[in-house]
Design a protein around this motif. Structure first.
Motif, PDB file in Angstrom:
ATOM      1  N   ILE A 169     -63.152 -54.684 -22.656  1.00  9.15           N
ATOM      2  CA  ILE A 169     -62.136 -55.326 -23.501  1.00  9.15           C
ATOM      3  C   ILE A 169     -61.820 -54.448 -24.717  1.00  9.15           C
ATOM      4  O   ILE A 169     -60.687 -54.367 -25.159  1.00  9.15           O
ATOM      5  N   ALA A 170     -62.848 -53.771 -25.222  1.00  8.30           N
ATOM      6  CA  ALA A 170     -62.652 -52.968 -26.440  1.00  8.30           C
ATOM      7  C   ALA A 170     -62.585 -51.479 -26.100  1.00  8.30           C
ATOM      8  O   ALA A 170     -63.000 -51.058 -25.024  1.00  8.30           O
ATOM      9  N   GLN A 171     -62.032 -50.738 -27.023  1.00  7.32           N
ATOM     10  CA  GLN A 171     -62.054 -49.277 -26.868  1.00  7.32           C
ATOM     11  C   GLN A 171     -62.294 -48.659 -28.243  1.00  7.32           C
ATOM     12  O   GLN A 171     -62.016 -49.287 -29.267  1.00  7.32           O
ATOM     13  N   ASP A 183     -62.465 -51.538 -31.075  1.00  7.99           N
ATOM     14  CA  ASP A 183     -61.483 -52.606 -31.301  1.00  7.99           C
ATOM     15  C   ASP A 183     -60.934 -53.063 -29.945  1.00  7.99           C
ATOM     16  O   ASP A 183     -60.913 -52.295 -28.978  1.00  7.99           O
ATOM     17  N   VAL A 184     -60.470 -54.311 -29.914  1.00  8.33           N
ATOM     18  CA  VAL A 184     -59.887 -54.853 -28.686  1.00  8.33           C
ATOM     19  C   VAL A 184     -58.650 -54.030 -28.309  1.00  8.33           C
ATOM     20  O   VAL A 184     -57.859 -53.652 -29.178  1.00  8.33           O
ATOM     21  N   LYS A 189     -54.419 -57.618 -26.840  1.00 11.03           N
ATOM     22  CA  LYS A 189     -53.981 -58.355 -28.044  1.00 11.03           C
ATOM     23  C   LYS A 189     -52.568 -58.884 -27.815  1.00 11.03           C
ATOM     24  O   LYS A 189     -52.269 -60.044 -28.087  1.00 11.03           O
ATOM     25  N   GLU A 190     -51.699 -57.995 -27.301  1.00  2.05           N
ATOM     26  CA  GLU A 190     -50.303 -58.402 -27.118  1.00  2.05           C
ATOM     27  C   GLU A 190     -50.177 -59.471 -26.039  1.00  2.05           C
ATOM     28  O   GLU A 190     -49.368 -60.393 -26.151  1.00  2.05           O
ATOM     29  N   GLN A 191     -50.999 -59.356 -25.015  1.00  3.24           N
ATOM     30  CA  GLN A 191     -50.967 -60.348 -23.934  1.00  3.24           C
ATOM     31  C   GLN A 191     -51.296 -61.746 -24.498  1.00  3.24           C
ATOM     32  O   GLN A 191     -50.604 -62.725 -24.241  1.00  3.24           O
ATOM     33  N   LEU A 192     -52.348 -61.801 -25.327  1.00  4.38           N
ATOM     34  CA  LEU A 192     -52.747 -63.098 -25.883  1.00  4.38           C
ATOM     35  C   LEU A 192     -51.704 -63.657 -26.848  1.00  4.38           C
ATOM     36  O   LEU A 192     -51.469 -64.866 -26.898  1.00  4.38           O
ATOM     37  N   LEU A 215     -67.241 -60.083 -18.653  1.00  4.32           N
ATOM     38  CA  LEU A 215     -68.191 -60.530 -17.625  1.00  4.32           C
ATOM     39  C   LEU A 215     -69.576 -60.806 -18.210  1.00  4.32           C
ATOM     40  O   LEU A 215     -70.294 -61.675 -17.728  1.00  4.32           O
ATOM     41  N   ALA A 216     -69.937 -60.038 -19.250  1.00  8.77           N
ATOM     42  CA  ALA A 216     -71.250 -60.241 -19.869  1.00  8.77           C
ATOM     43  C   ALA A 216     -71.213 -61.409 -20.864  1.00  8.77           C
ATOM     44  O   ALA A 216     -72.136 -61.608 -21.640  1.00  8.77           O
ATOM     45  N   LYS A 217     -70.141 -62.172 -20.847  1.00  6.84           N
ATOM     46  CA  LYS A 217     -69.928 -63.351 -21.691  1.00  6.84           C
ATOM     47  C   LYS A 217     -69.795 -63.039 -23.179  1.00  6.84           C
ATOM     48  O   LYS A 217     -70.020 -63.886 -24.027  1.00  6.84           O
ATOM     49  N   GLN A 218     -69.449 -61.801 -23.476  1.00  5.49           N
ATOM     50  CA  GLN A 218     -69.187 -61.485 -24.885  1.00  5.49           C
ATOM     51  C   GLN A 218     -67.795 -61.987 -25.213  1.00  5.49           C
ATOM     52  O   GLN A 218     -66.873 -61.810 -24.412  1.00  5.49           O
ATOM     53  N   LYS A 219     -67.697 -62.582 -26.391  1.00  9.06           N
ATOM     54  CA  LYS A 219     -66.390 -63.114 -26.795  1.00  9.06           C
ATOM     55  C   LYS A 219     -65.797 -62.244 -27.903  1.00  9.06           C
ATOM     56  O   LYS A 219     -66.492 -61.859 -28.834  1.00  9.06           O
ATOM     57  N   PHE A 220     -64.516 -61.907 -27.769  1.00 12.86           N
ATOM     58  CA  PHE A 220     -63.818 -61.094 -28.766  1.00 12.86           C
ATOM     59  C   PHE A 220     -62.646 -61.922 -29.292  1.00 12.86           C
ATOM     60  O   PHE A 220     -61.859 -62.452 -28.501  1.00 12.86           O
TER      61      PHE A 220
END
Ligand code: SF4
Length: 362
Positions: A169-171, A183-184, A189-192, A215-220
């Motif tokens: 999700i981040a790069q 950062d995401v 970001k634009e999709q959301l 998948l690892a259930k990390q939330k951003f």
């Protein structure tokens, strides 16, 4: 087998999805080619991309509460993998099978995915003030933007929109002082933000938070303002309009840059990319006129292409390609998904290599 493109029947794109927006922004011509070919890619996806669809389907079933127990999970996962592997065999991509051996992270991703089973808050709760809605379709009033939101959690005045991702999700990026921070990705970001505005158009309320879960259930969390969401929404509509205008005027443009083209599955049909292959040898794709085709004692076949002043050697084709390649001798072809060898201008065919005969006018 040597493929051919034929005439391309460009058509207007009826609707843009939030997930498509970023790619369309980077190269709208790619979206037009996808539409012209009814979204059927001209090159094979990677094994991970195919596996990603199974992961996302499984997440969807868990979020909806259809897959609840570990037994359900195992049975459904096996079923989905079997269906995918059969499909890959039918498409002639049997070299990706079995996925559990061919994919490095297969086991790890399966374990990570299974952890979502124990994700109590993400399961639908019937009798509570909290409302869970999964895979809910939203479209704009004019139907030009539409897509399914993975999960919406409404808890009184708190409304959260969640999108699940099976990849990173981040790069890494640089801050103002040059320090590396994670950062995401902008595309997410634009999709959301587009989902947020779609939600607003349909309910007259803005969500209070936007989140991505991996998948690892990390939330951003994704920060947003209502103005930003509206601006991106307008930008998406405008992009769709200008892209469709090109179909009517038949005046196309593209952005053939490495970050756009490398993973574009419509490269064989893109005249801008073909032109680039005339002078740019940084890709794992080549183009040129076939000068010679040779079969060696070990059965392997090499093909020699002339591209302007440059002679290119492509090794490692299987013996059965010999006749097909000989039949197009002196014609222009393009070859995709090669491996570069240590010597300049020498390439080797791989299991995902695909050949297209080119229109000689290119
Ligand atoms: S190959 Fe590159 S320029 Fe051509 S459509 Fe794909 S992304 Fe755009």
């Amino acid at each position: 087998m040597i493929n051919k493109i034929g005439d391309i029947n460009f058509k207007e794109i009826k609707r843009i999805s939030p997930g498509q927006f970023y790619s369309m922004k980077n190269c709208a011509y790619k979206s037009l080619l996808a539409e012209a070919f009814d979204k059927k890619p001209l090159l094979p996806l990677s094994a991970s991309a195919y596996f990603g669809t199974v992961l996302h389907n499984m997440l969807e079933l868990m979020v909806k509460g259809i897959v609840e127990s570990e037994d359900d999970f195992n049975a459904e996962f096996e079923k989905q993998i079997k269906t995918l592997e059969d499909d890959l065999q039918n498409k002639g991509f049997g070299f990706f099978v079995p996925l559990k051996i061919k994919l490095k992270n297969f086991g790890l991703k399966k374990i990570q995915l299974k952890k979502h089973l124990r994700s109590k808050p993400e399961k639908p709760i019937i009798s509570s003030d909290v409302r869970f809605d999964s895979e809910k379709w939203f479209e704009s009033q004019d139907k030009l933007i539409g897509g399914k939101v993975d999960l919406i959690i409404e808890n009184g005045n708190n409304i959260e929109i969640i999108d699940f991702k099976t990849g990173a999700i981040a790069q890494d990026c640089l801050d103002d002082e040059g320090a590396i921070l994670s950062d995401v990705k902008n595309e997410y970001k634009e999709q959301l933000k587009l989902y947020a505005y779609l939600y607003f158009e349909n309910t007259k309320k803005f969500p209070t938070s936007l989140s991505l879960v991996d998948l690892a259930k990390q939330k951003f969390s994704v920060e947003f303002s209502e103005e930003e969401c509206k601006a991106i929404f307008d930008e998406a509509k405008n992009l769709l309009k200008t892209t469709n205008d090109c179909v009517n005027t038949k005046s196309f443009s593209a952005i053939p840059e490495e970050e756009n083209c490398r993973y574009c599955l419509y490269r064989p049909a893109c005249s801008f990319f073909q032109e680039k292959l005339e002078t740019d040898f940084t890709y794992n794709d080549v183009a040129g006129k076939i000068n010679d085709v040779r079969k060696f004692q070990n059965g392997n076949v090499s093909v020699f292409l002339q591209n302007g002043e440059q002679r290119l050697t492509i090794k490692n084709f299987s013996g059965e390609k010999f006749d097909a390649l000989n039949n197009v001798k002196n014609k222009r072809i393009s070859i995709y998904n090669l491996r570069k060898e240590a010597i300049d201008f020498v390439y080797a065919a791989t299991s995902t290599t695909v050949i297209y005969e080119q229109d000689n006018t290119i």
